[in-house]
Design an enzyme around this catalytic site. Structure first.
Site, PDB file in Angstrom:
ATOM      1  N   ASP A  60       4.526  14.557   6.821  1.00 18.73           N
ATOM      2  CA  ASP A  60       4.246  13.812   5.590  1.00 18.73           C
ATOM      3  C   ASP A  60       5.226  12.642   5.580  1.00 18.73           C
ATOM      4  O   ASP A  60       6.453  12.833   5.638  1.00 18.73           O
ATOM      5  CB  ASP A  60       4.470  14.734   4.383  1.00 18.73           C
ATOM      6  CG  ASP A  60       4.174  14.028   3.062  1.00 18.73           C
ATOM      7  OD1 ASP A  60       4.440  12.813   2.945  1.00 18.73           O
ATOM      8  OD2 ASP A  60       3.690  14.712   2.145  1.00 18.73           O
ATOM      9  N   TYR A 150      -1.297   0.648  -6.359  1.00 18.99           N
ATOM     10  CA  TYR A 150      -1.692   0.217  -5.014  1.00 18.99           C
ATOM     11  C   TYR A 150      -1.203  -1.216  -4.771  1.00 18.99           C
ATOM     12  O   TYR A 150      -0.565  -1.511  -3.757  1.00 18.99           O
ATOM     13  CB  TYR A 150      -3.211   0.299  -4.856  1.00 18.99           C
ATOM     14  CG  TYR A 150      -3.664   0.139  -3.417  1.00 18.99           C
ATOM     15  CD1 TYR A 150      -3.443   1.146  -2.486  1.00 18.99           C
ATOM     16  CD2 TYR A 150      -4.283  -1.024  -2.981  1.00 18.99           C
ATOM     17  CE1 TYR A 150      -3.838   1.003  -1.162  1.00 18.99           C
ATOM     18  CE2 TYR A 150      -4.687  -1.175  -1.658  1.00 18.99           C
ATOM     19  CZ  TYR A 150      -4.469  -0.158  -0.754  1.00 18.99           C
ATOM     20  OH  TYR A 150      -4.853  -0.304   0.560  1.00 18.99           O
ATOM     21  N   LYS A 154       1.732  -2.410  -2.124  1.00 22.26           N
ATOM     22  CA  LYS A 154       1.343  -3.241  -0.982  1.00 22.26           C
ATOM     23  C   LYS A 154       2.061  -4.597  -1.004  1.00 22.26           C
ATOM     24  O   LYS A 154       2.346  -5.180   0.044  1.00 22.26           O
ATOM     25  CB  LYS A 154      -0.178  -3.388  -0.930  1.00 22.26           C
ATOM     26  CG  LYS A 154      -0.907  -2.068  -0.640  1.00 22.26           C
ATOM     27  CD  LYS A 154      -0.487  -1.462   0.697  1.00 22.26           C
ATOM     28  CE  LYS A 154      -1.292  -0.249   1.092  1.00 22.26           C
ATOM     29  NZ  LYS A 154      -0.896   0.326   2.393  1.00 22.26           N
TER      30      LYS A 154
HETATM   31  P1  NAD Z   1      -7.853   6.722   5.295  1.00 19.97           P
HETATM   32  O1  NAD Z   1      -7.720   7.391   3.969  1.00 19.97           O
HETATM   33  O2  NAD Z   1      -9.190   6.616   5.900  1.00 19.97           O
HETATM   34  O3  NAD Z   1      -6.840   7.390   6.336  1.00 19.97           O
HETATM   35  C1  NAD Z   1      -5.480   7.506   5.990  1.00 19.97           C
HETATM   36  C2  NAD Z   1      -4.802   8.599   6.784  1.00 19.97           C
HETATM   37  O4  NAD Z   1      -3.472   8.723   6.266  1.00 19.97           O
HETATM   38  C3  NAD Z   1      -5.476   9.966   6.624  1.00 19.97           C
HETATM   39  O5  NAD Z   1      -5.640  10.577   7.885  1.00 19.97           O
HETATM   40  C4  NAD Z   1      -4.504  10.731   5.732  1.00 19.97           C
HETATM   41  O6  NAD Z   1      -4.490  12.126   5.981  1.00 19.97           O
HETATM   42  C5  NAD Z   1      -3.171  10.092   6.088  1.00 19.97           C
HETATM   43  N1  NAD Z   1      -2.170  10.281   5.039  1.00 19.97           N
HETATM   44  C6  NAD Z   1      -2.321  10.144   3.702  1.00 19.97           C
HETATM   45  N2  NAD Z   1      -1.190  10.476   3.062  1.00 19.97           N
HETATM   46  C7  NAD Z   1      -0.281  10.798   4.013  1.00 19.97           C
HETATM   47  C8  NAD Z   1       1.065  11.232   3.989  1.00 19.97           C
HETATM   48  N3  NAD Z   1       1.720  11.411   2.832  1.00 19.97           N
HETATM   49  N4  NAD Z   1       1.695  11.460   5.162  1.00 19.97           N
HETATM   50  C9  NAD Z   1       1.037  11.315   6.339  1.00 19.97           C
HETATM   51  N5  NAD Z   1      -0.250  10.935   6.426  1.00 19.97           N
HETATM   52  C10 NAD Z   1      -0.901  10.683   5.277  1.00 19.97           C
HETATM   53  O7  NAD Z   1      -7.235   5.263   5.097  1.00 19.97           O
HETATM   54  P2  NAD Z   1      -7.471   3.903   5.924  1.00 19.97           P
HETATM   55  O8  NAD Z   1      -8.546   3.145   5.250  1.00 19.97           O
HETATM   56  O9  NAD Z   1      -7.550   4.200   7.357  1.00 19.97           O
HETATM   57  O10 NAD Z   1      -6.123   3.157   5.542  1.00 19.97           O
HETATM   58  C11 NAD Z   1      -5.022   3.028   6.433  1.00 19.97           C
HETATM   59  C12 NAD Z   1      -4.040   2.039   5.811  1.00 19.97           C
HETATM   60  O11 NAD Z   1      -4.686   0.784   5.600  1.00 19.97           O
HETATM   61  C13 NAD Z   1      -3.505   2.464   4.445  1.00 19.97           C
HETATM   62  O12 NAD Z   1      -2.153   2.098   4.323  1.00 19.97           O
HETATM   63  C14 NAD Z   1      -4.364   1.659   3.478  1.00 19.97           C
HETATM   64  O13 NAD Z   1      -3.729   1.445   2.240  1.00 19.97           O
HETATM   65  C15 NAD Z   1      -4.539   0.383   4.257  1.00 19.97           C
HETATM   66  N6  NAD Z   1      -5.702  -0.406   3.860  1.00 19.97           N
HETATM   67  C16 NAD Z   1      -6.968   0.114   3.888  1.00 19.97           C
HETATM   68  C17 NAD Z   1      -8.039  -0.684   3.535  1.00 19.97           C
HETATM   69  C18 NAD Z   1      -9.459  -0.211   3.604  1.00 19.97           C
HETATM   70  O14 NAD Z   1     -10.344  -0.934   3.120  1.00 19.97           O
HETATM   71  N7  NAD Z   1      -9.769   0.922   4.178  1.00 19.97           N
HETATM   72  C19 NAD Z   1      -7.810  -2.000   3.110  1.00 19.97           C
HETATM   73  C20 NAD Z   1      -6.515  -2.480   3.074  1.00 19.97           C
HETATM   74  C21 NAD Z   1      -5.458  -1.691   3.464  1.00 19.97           C
END
Ligand code: NAD
Length: 243
Positions: A60, A150, A154
């Site tokens: 985590d 959020y 960010k």
């Molecule tokens: P997702 O939810 O599809 O995957 C995130 C992963 O992080 C999951 O496998 C989850 O189990 C893991 N996770 C969550 N909390 C955790 C913790 N406390 N410790 C360890 N692992 C943990 O998300 P994503 O869309 O792949 O996003 C990845 C990153 O990109 C994030 O930081 C998100 O904020 C950022 N992001 C996503 C988007 C989007 O549109 N998907 C846009 C901008 C930024």
């Protein structure tokens, strides 16, 4: 191509979504990759699929002593760390009026404090080789407003990236932030704000969400020596939405 030949990388949140795609591309490009996540079954299965250049560690990202173990295990298994991708994150749709302090602090710990802990944990290892690339995954909401919690975290990731880049440059450690727009991952597919997201996508200049693999190619560039003079910078990948 082997743009990351023999580089040792840690990717957080690598069991699903963008982190999974980053891990797949990094291994394909010759890196030795430690995948971390709270989702042990998925992370373990992915590492097994990727073969001997991948190792899964359940962690985590808010757990400081866990970070020390991740770094120690990575060094013991693969050697000093070249790349850290601080990717794990959550995106609850909070409201200032309704969110409790506990709701708020959960996002702060997972999205923001984890990035501080991760950078801090890998510095001694990167100093050994006088080189390193840290890639902090922020968001378009690190540039323009979205939901409370959020957005704040960010923006913080963007600021921490610049502060760390200034402090760590003399060790040869580069630190950059990545700002994705709407990316087709479980985070979006399961979002409580899916209807708003669909409306937003209609207004994206490129008229679509991104495939997570498109973000992986940018992260690969920043991890590689091709980005040797980029540090403290923000890399936007949002289909033009913040233009
Ligand atoms: P997702 O939810 O599809 O995957 C995130 C992963 O992080 C999951 O496998 C989850 O189990 C893991 N996770 C969550 N909390 C955790 C913790 N406390 N410790 C360890 N692992 C943990 O998300 P994503 O869309 O792949 O996003 C990845 C990153 O990109 C994030 O930081 C998100 O904020 C950022 N992001 C996503 C988007 C989007 O549109 N998907 C846009 C901008 C930024």
């Amino acid at each position: 191509m082997a743009r990351l030949k023999d580089k040792v990388a840690i990717i957080t949140g690598a069991a699903a979504g963008m982190g999974e795609q980053h891990a797949r591309l990094f291994v394909k490009e010759g890196a030795k990759v430690v995948l971390t996540d709270v989702q042990a079954d998925k992370g373990q299965a992915l590492a097994e699929e990727l073969g001997h250049n991948a190792l899964f560690i359940q962690h985590d990202v808010t757990d400081e002593s866990g970070w020390r173990q991740v770094v120690a295990k990575t060094e013991a298994h693969f050697g000093p760390i070249d790349v850290l991708v601080n990717n794990a994150g959550i995106s609850p749709v909070l409201s200032i009026e309704r969110a409790s302090l506990a709701d708020y602090m959960k996002v702060v710990k997972i999205n923001q404090v984890s990035v501080f802990l991760g950078m801090k944990a890998v510095i001694p290892s990167m100093k050994k080789t006088k080189a390193g690339s840290i890639i902090n995954i922020s968001s378009m909401n690190g540039l323009v407003g979205g939901a409370i919690g959020y957005t704040d975290t960010k923006f913080a990731v963007r600021g921490m990236t610049k502060a760390a880049a200034k402090e760590l440059g003399h060790y040869g450690i580069r630190v950059n932030s990545v700002h994705p727009g709407v990316i087709n991952t479980p985070m979006v597919q399961k979002s409580a704000a899916l209807d708003q997201i669909k409306t937003m996508v209609a207004n994206v200049p490129l008229k679509r969400m991104a495939d997570p693999k498109e973000v992986s190619r940018l992260v690969l560039f920043l991890a590689s020596d091709d980005a040797s003079y980029s540090t403290g910078a923000e890399f936007i990948i949002d289909g033009g939405v913040t233009a």
